[in-house]
Structures are given as structure tokens and as C-alpha cells.
Write a protein that holds these residues in place. Structure first.
Motif, PDB file in Angstrom:
ATOM      1  N   UNK A   1       0.861  -1.187   0.000  1.00  0.00           N
ATOM      2  CA  UNK A   1       0.000   0.000   0.000  1.00  0.00           C
ATOM      3  C   UNK A   1       0.896   1.235   0.000  1.00  0.00           C
ATOM      4  N   UNK A   2       0.507   2.259  -0.755  1.00  0.00           N
ATOM      5  CA  UNK A   2       1.202   3.559  -0.691  1.00  0.00           C
ATOM      6  C   UNK A   2       0.262   4.591  -0.075  1.00  0.00           C
ATOM      7  N   UNK A   3       0.831   5.451   0.774  1.00  0.00           N
ATOM      8  CA  UNK A   3       0.022   6.518   1.390  1.00  0.00           C
ATOM      9  C   UNK A   3       0.833   7.799   1.510  1.00  0.00           C
ATOM     10  N   UNK A   4       0.172   8.933   1.289  1.00  0.00           N
ATOM     11  CA  UNK A   4       0.856  10.209   1.498  1.00  0.00           C
ATOM     12  C   UNK A   4       1.044  10.436   2.998  1.00  0.00           C
ATOM     13  N   UNK A   5       2.159  11.051   3.329  1.00  0.00           N
ATOM     14  CA  UNK A   5       2.436  11.426   4.715  1.00  0.00           C
ATOM     15  C   UNK A   5       2.613  12.931   4.730  1.00  0.00           C
ATOM     16  N   UNK A   6       1.617  13.628   5.263  1.00  0.00           N
ATOM     17  CA  UNK A   6       1.666  15.090   5.263  1.00  0.00           C
ATOM     18  C   UNK A   6       0.770  15.660   6.345  1.00  0.00           C
ATOM     19  N   UNK A   7       1.236  16.714   7.010  1.00  0.00           N
ATOM     20  CA  UNK A   7       0.384  17.389   7.991  1.00  0.00           C
ATOM     21  C   UNK A   7      -0.826  18.055   7.339  1.00  0.00           C
ATOM     22  N   UNK A   8      -0.772  18.247   6.017  1.00  0.00           N
ATOM     23  CA  UNK A   8      -1.910  18.876   5.326  1.00  0.00           C
ATOM     24  C   UNK A   8      -3.026  17.892   4.997  1.00  0.00           C
ATOM     25  N   UNK A   9      -2.749  16.596   5.160  1.00  0.00           N
ATOM     26  CA  UNK A   9      -3.732  15.593   4.746  1.00  0.00           C
ATOM     27  C   UNK A   9      -4.181  14.749   5.929  1.00  0.00           C
ATOM     28  N   UNK A  10      -5.379  15.023   6.411  1.00  0.00           N
ATOM     29  CA  UNK A  10      -5.908  14.246   7.527  1.00  0.00           C
ATOM     30  C   UNK A  10      -6.667  13.024   7.004  1.00  0.00           C
ATOM     31  N   UNK A  11      -7.496  13.252   5.974  1.00  0.00           N
ATOM     32  CA  UNK A  11      -8.227  12.128   5.376  1.00  0.00           C
ATOM     33  C   UNK A  11      -7.574  11.796   4.040  1.00  0.00           C
ATOM     34  N   UNK A  12      -6.693  10.820   4.074  1.00  0.00           N
ATOM     35  CA  UNK A  12      -5.816  10.570   2.942  1.00  0.00           C
ATOM     36  C   UNK A  12      -6.552  10.141   1.677  1.00  0.00           C
ATOM     37  N   UNK A  13      -7.542   9.236   1.827  1.00  0.00           N
ATOM     38  CA  UNK A  13      -8.165   8.717   0.591  1.00  0.00           C
ATOM     39  C   UNK A  13      -9.021   9.766  -0.119  1.00  0.00           C
TER      40      UNK A  13
END
Ligand code: ADP
Ligand code: MG
Length: 232
Positions: free
Chosen positions: A62-74
Motif C-alpha cells: 500500500x502507498x500513502x501520502x504522509x503530510x500534515x496537510x492531509x488528515x483524510x488521505x483517501x
């Protein structure tokens, strides 16, 4: 570093960065200190690093963004599951970067998490720190069960194994865990232990205002935290 120091460090980094919440990979680092089973993963800065991490994590991943700007990633194209080989990884990695950069300031991206893909029934563990009652622990079956049926059970933390089992038995969706239509029963024992361990984390960490572990994937073998947010 001792377990307590690791957790303090994660919380102080969040405060320094003026974040009111702890990112998914940090939540998992914290929960590991309380013996929870979490996905194997690595936050990667570029595709070469991601290809290297894939060797340890294994396909499918699985790939996921890691960012303080993104709380709900999908919601913003920040989760891709079922990536099956190096080529698919390269393509998905590039797509995720493009999607991110078109919505957020590129410099705010901390990386892309290359994460173990796990199977199982989706369960949610949540918590709110009630000013009057203290840490209120919640468990529910994932997906429509929580969203539409509000099928959840509550207890004040900390709880023991027996209370964890009682909570699960209160759920209408409990049958999904004990085996239905030829499906194997899940490891209820592992899920109860996860509830007990989360409840201990909650009662030892009053800085936690709200916690949302969604989903925990429970199979016949493990109960694995696949996503998590903590508000401080
Ligand atoms: P969001 O920030 O949108 O809640 P999640 O990390 O929960 O993002 O990922 C969205 C969905 O993708 C999850 O609800 C789950 O169904 C699936 N998923 C996420 N991580 C994994 C994983 N490691 N293994 C298998 N499925 C996953
Ligand atoms: Mg989630």
C-alpha cells in the motif's frame, strides 16, 4: 530511548510543528510501545527509496501520502492499495506525487509511506477524552456498521480482557468476527488484547484528546493497526 521517551519525542515534534494531531506513522510508532501489532512500513522521500523499502515490506503493498496537510488521505488520492510489483509501484508513486502537488504545497509533503498490505475484517477503535469522565474507549465494526448502523460499544479506559470481550459481544456485527457463511472466525483474543493495550495507552497518555484507529484489520492470525490518527 525508553518507551516513554520515544512517545514524548513524537508528541513534542508534533507540538513544535504546531500540529494538533499525530500522523499515521507516528501513531503506529506510539502504539508499538504498547505492544500493538502495526503494519510494517517506511516513509520514503523518492521512488528509489520506495523500491528499496518494497523489498522489506513485500508485495502486494500500500502507498500513502504522509503530510500534515492531509488528515483524510483517501479523499485526496493519498491511498493506493494492492500494488503488486516494481512497475506498479513506480507508476502509483508518480501518480500520488502529481495528485499531491496539484492540491497542496509540495514542500509540506513528508514522504510516501510504503506499507504492508494486510487482510481481515475491518474494526474501528476510537477514543475521546471526556472532560468529566476521562478516556472513553470505543469499538465498532468498520464500514457501514459504524457509518450507518452506529454499531459501537463504549467503556471507560483502562479495561481488562474480560471487559474487552464484553464490548465486542455487545456489537450487532459481532457475528462477522466469529465466522459466518463459511468464513473462518477471526482471532478474537488478539483483538481483545489490542483493546486492552489501547486502553492502557489512553490512561497513561492524558495528552490524547481523541483517537481514531480505522481500520484495524483482524484476521484469523492478527489484529493489525492499518491507519490511525491521534488529536492532542
Ligand atoms: P484514510 O486517511 O482515508 O482513512 P486509510 O489509511 O484508512 O486512509 O486507508 C483507506 C482504506 O484503505 C482503509 O479504510 C482500508 O480499507 C484500506 N487500507 C489502508 N491501509 C491498508 C493496509 N495496510 N492494508 C490493507 N488495506 C489498507
Ligand atoms: Mg482510515
Amino acid at each position: 530511548m525508553t518507551s516513554g521517551e520515544k512517545i514524548k519525542k513524537i508528541l513534542s515534534v508534533a507540538k513544535e510543528e504546531k500540529r494538533s494531531y499525530v500522523l499515521e506513522h507516528e501513531v503506529k510508532e506510539m502504539l508499538k510501545e504498547y505492544n500493538l501489532d502495526v503494519t510494517k512500513e517506511k516513509v520514503c522521500k523518492n521512488v528509489e527509496e520506495a523500491l528499496g523499502a518494497a523489498k522489506t515490506v513485500g508485495y502486494p503493498l500500500v502507498l500513502k501520502v504522509v503530510s500534515p496537510d492531509v488528515v483524510h488521505k483517501s479523499d485526496s488520492g493519498g491511498v493506493k492499495v494492492g500494488i503488486k510489483d516494481d512497475d506498479a509501484l513506480k507508476e502509483a508513486f508518480a501518480e500520488m506525487l502529481t495528485a499531491y502537488n496539484s492540491q497542496f504545497p509540495p514542500e509540506s509533503l513528508k514522504g510516501i509511506s510504503v506499507q504492508e498490505m494486510v487482510q481481515g475484517e475491518e474494526v474501528i477503535i476510537g477514543a475521546v477524552n471526556d472532560p468529566q469522565f476521562g478516556q472513553m474507549l470505543m469499538v465498532g465494526m468498520g464500514g457501514v456498521f459504524v457509518e450507518i448502523f452506529k454499531d459501537v460499544a463504549y467503556r471507560l479506559a483502562p479495561i481488562d480482557k474480560r471487559e474487552a470481550e464484553e464490548m465486542l459481544k455487545e456489537l450487532k456485527g459481532y457475528k462477522l468476527l466469529t465466522g459466518y457463511r463459511g468464513k473462518a472466525p477471526v482471532n478474537i483474543e488478539a483483538l481483545c488484547q489490542a483493546l486492552v493495550d489501547v486502553s492502557r495507552a489512553l490512561s497513561e497518555l492524558p495528552e490524547i484528546k481523541e483517537m481514531d484507529l480505522n481500520p484495524i484489520l483482524v484476521s484469523d492470525k492478527r489484529a493489525v493497526v492499518a491507519d490511525g490518527r491521534i488529536f492532542i
